[in-house]
Structure formats: structure tokens, C-alpha cells
Design a protein around this motif. Sequence first.
Motif, PDB file in Angstrom:
ATOM      1  N   UNK A 170      46.536  33.518  30.602  1.00  0.00           N
ATOM      2  CA  UNK A 170      47.023  32.152  30.773  1.00  0.00           C
ATOM      3  C   UNK A 170      47.303  31.860  32.244  1.00  0.00           C
ATOM      4  N   UNK A 171      47.986  32.780  32.893  1.00  0.00           N
ATOM      5  CA  UNK A 171      48.337  32.592  34.300  1.00  0.00           C
ATOM      6  C   UNK A 171      47.079  32.554  35.172  1.00  0.00           C
ATOM      7  N   UNK A 172      46.119  33.385  34.844  1.00  0.00           N
ATOM      8  CA  UNK A 172      44.888  33.431  35.638  1.00  0.00           C
ATOM      9  C   UNK A 172      44.121  32.115  35.533  1.00  0.00           C
ATOM     10  N   UNK A 173      43.966  31.615  34.308  1.00  0.00           N
ATOM     11  CA  UNK A 173      43.215  30.371  34.103  1.00  0.00           C
ATOM     12  C   UNK A 173      43.908  29.195  34.782  1.00  0.00           C
ATOM     13  N   UNK A 174      45.203  29.048  34.556  1.00  0.00           N
ATOM     14  CA  UNK A 174      45.911  27.893  35.100  1.00  0.00           C
ATOM     15  C   UNK A 174      46.035  27.946  36.619  1.00  0.00           C
ATOM     16  N   UNK A 234      38.711  36.841  28.652  1.00  0.00           N
ATOM     17  CA  UNK A 234      37.818  37.988  28.442  1.00  0.00           C
ATOM     18  C   UNK A 234      36.355  37.626  28.695  1.00  0.00           C
ATOM     19  N   UNK A 235      35.990  36.398  28.332  1.00  0.00           N
ATOM     20  CA  UNK A 235      34.582  35.997  28.426  1.00  0.00           C
ATOM     21  C   UNK A 235      34.171  35.489  29.809  1.00  0.00           C
ATOM     22  N   UNK A 236      35.020  34.679  30.425  1.00  0.00           N
ATOM     23  CA  UNK A 236      34.631  33.999  31.664  1.00  0.00           C
ATOM     24  C   UNK A 236      35.616  34.182  32.818  1.00  0.00           C
ATOM     25  N   UNK A 237      36.895  33.968  32.550  1.00  0.00           N
ATOM     26  CA  UNK A 237      37.879  33.985  33.634  1.00  0.00           C
ATOM     27  C   UNK A 237      38.366  35.415  33.876  1.00  0.00           C
ATOM     28  N   UNK A 238      37.409  36.252  34.254  1.00  0.00           N
ATOM     29  CA  UNK A 238      37.667  37.665  34.508  1.00  0.00           C
ATOM     30  C   UNK A 238      38.189  37.829  35.937  1.00  0.00           C
ATOM     31  N   UNK A 239      38.601  39.044  36.302  1.00  0.00           N
ATOM     32  CA  UNK A 239      38.980  39.255  37.711  1.00  0.00           C
ATOM     33  C   UNK A 239      37.896  38.762  38.670  1.00  0.00           C
ATOM     34  N   UNK A 240      36.625  38.981  38.272  1.00  0.00           N
ATOM     35  CA  UNK A 240      35.504  38.360  38.985  1.00  0.00           C
ATOM     36  C   UNK A 240      34.929  37.302  38.059  1.00  0.00           C
ATOM     37  N   UNK A 241      35.333  36.043  38.242  1.00  0.00           N
ATOM     38  CA  UNK A 241      35.026  34.994  37.262  1.00  0.00           C
ATOM     39  C   UNK A 241      33.559  34.602  37.171  1.00  0.00           C
ATOM     40  N   UNK A 242      33.191  34.128  35.971  1.00  0.00           N
ATOM     41  CA  UNK A 242      31.848  33.611  35.725  1.00  0.00           C
ATOM     42  C   UNK A 242      31.953  32.087  35.590  1.00  0.00           C
TER      43      UNK A 242
END
Length: 210
Positions: free
Chosen positions: A147-151, A193-201
Motif C-alpha cells: 500500500x505504501x509503495x503504490x501510494x 506483486x504483479x507490477x509495483x515491485x521494487x523495480x516497477x513494471x
Amino acid sequence: MKPLAKIYNKLYSFYGPQCWWPGDTPFEIAVGAILTQNTNWGNVEKAIKNLKNARALSVKALHELPLHEIALLIKPAGYFNVKAKRLKSFVDFLVKNFNSSMEKMKKEDMESIRKKLLDVHGIGPETADSILLYALNKPVFVIDAYTKRVLSRHKILDYDASYTEYQNLFHKELDEDIQMFNEYHALFVRIGKDFCKPRPLCERCPLSDF
């Protein structure tokens, strides 16, 4: 439309319902919330299966089992000695305060339960709120790293903002909707898990045009 509502609609349209949190009983969900700390759900499933096979997935059984036996059963979940103590503490709390009953726990005021849960060894805000939302059907939003990563990547709130600041944002902008809180948290986990990874897609992400 407010940003959080817009994100929810985009994620729900893209993924659909997540049917989370898996568990046959409120107690199993609570156990899963404790075991999932610092590990993935696949490992938790193995630990829960061990508990079921040993007929140990009950308040009574875990209350009576020695700590080292619990640790062996939950070994797949990692940090098994630490988590065994946390499970024991939660079970002892349930026995002492609610006569072993999740249903009795559910009847108490949410703020009161949350305060008590946070006093239990090894239960922090995320675990307490997971138990409240998923096991007890209380209207509280669970904040996690996804949540924190996405926002934060969408400039809504700084990643280093506190758990309380993040949670207050959701409680302020969204209606108290238990089912929506449930789905929204699960959707953050999914996109994390799918997109907003440490290295985002970012180019394929359903929030790419947000």
C-alpha cells in the motif's frame, strides 16, 4: 472522484474480487495473520496444513501444546520459534479475555479490541488490523508495504509517513465499508506483486494512467 476511490475502481475493474483472506474460521484467519509476518502466503499455507493435520488448529489445542511442538508444526512459515511464542501469546490472550471465543471478541468495541491486541506480544498494527478486518469483520483499513509503495509512487503520501497517517487517509476519504476495505487491501497486495515491485513494471500497470 477522490484519488483513493479512483485507484480502487481501477484496480477492481482490472482484477475483480480477490476473495481474501483465506481461512475456514475466524480463528484460522487470525493464526494466518500472525504466521504471515515476514514470509509469503505459500509458506503460511504449509504451516496451517501441518496444524490441521496434527489437529492443533484450535484455541484449546494451541493453548495446551508445548511451545516447541507448535514451533515444529509451523516451521514452514519461518522464524518458527518467534512465531510460536506469538501464537501462544495470542491464544493465551483469547482464553483469558474472551473465554477462547472469537465470537465474543467480535462483540467488543473495535477500538477496545485493537488496543488490547496491540498489547499482545508480537502483534503490531498491521497484524492487529488484519485480525480486526478479516477475522472479526471490523471496519479498519490494513496498511502494508505494498500500500505504501503504490501510494508513495503516485505522490499521494510519502513512503516514510507513519502507519497511522496512512490509515487516517483511508478512513477520511472512504466510507466505512468492510467489504471494500477487504477488497482494497487485497488489491494492493496483488498489484504490488504483479507490477509495483521494487523495480516497477509501470508501462503495463493498470494505474499507469493515474
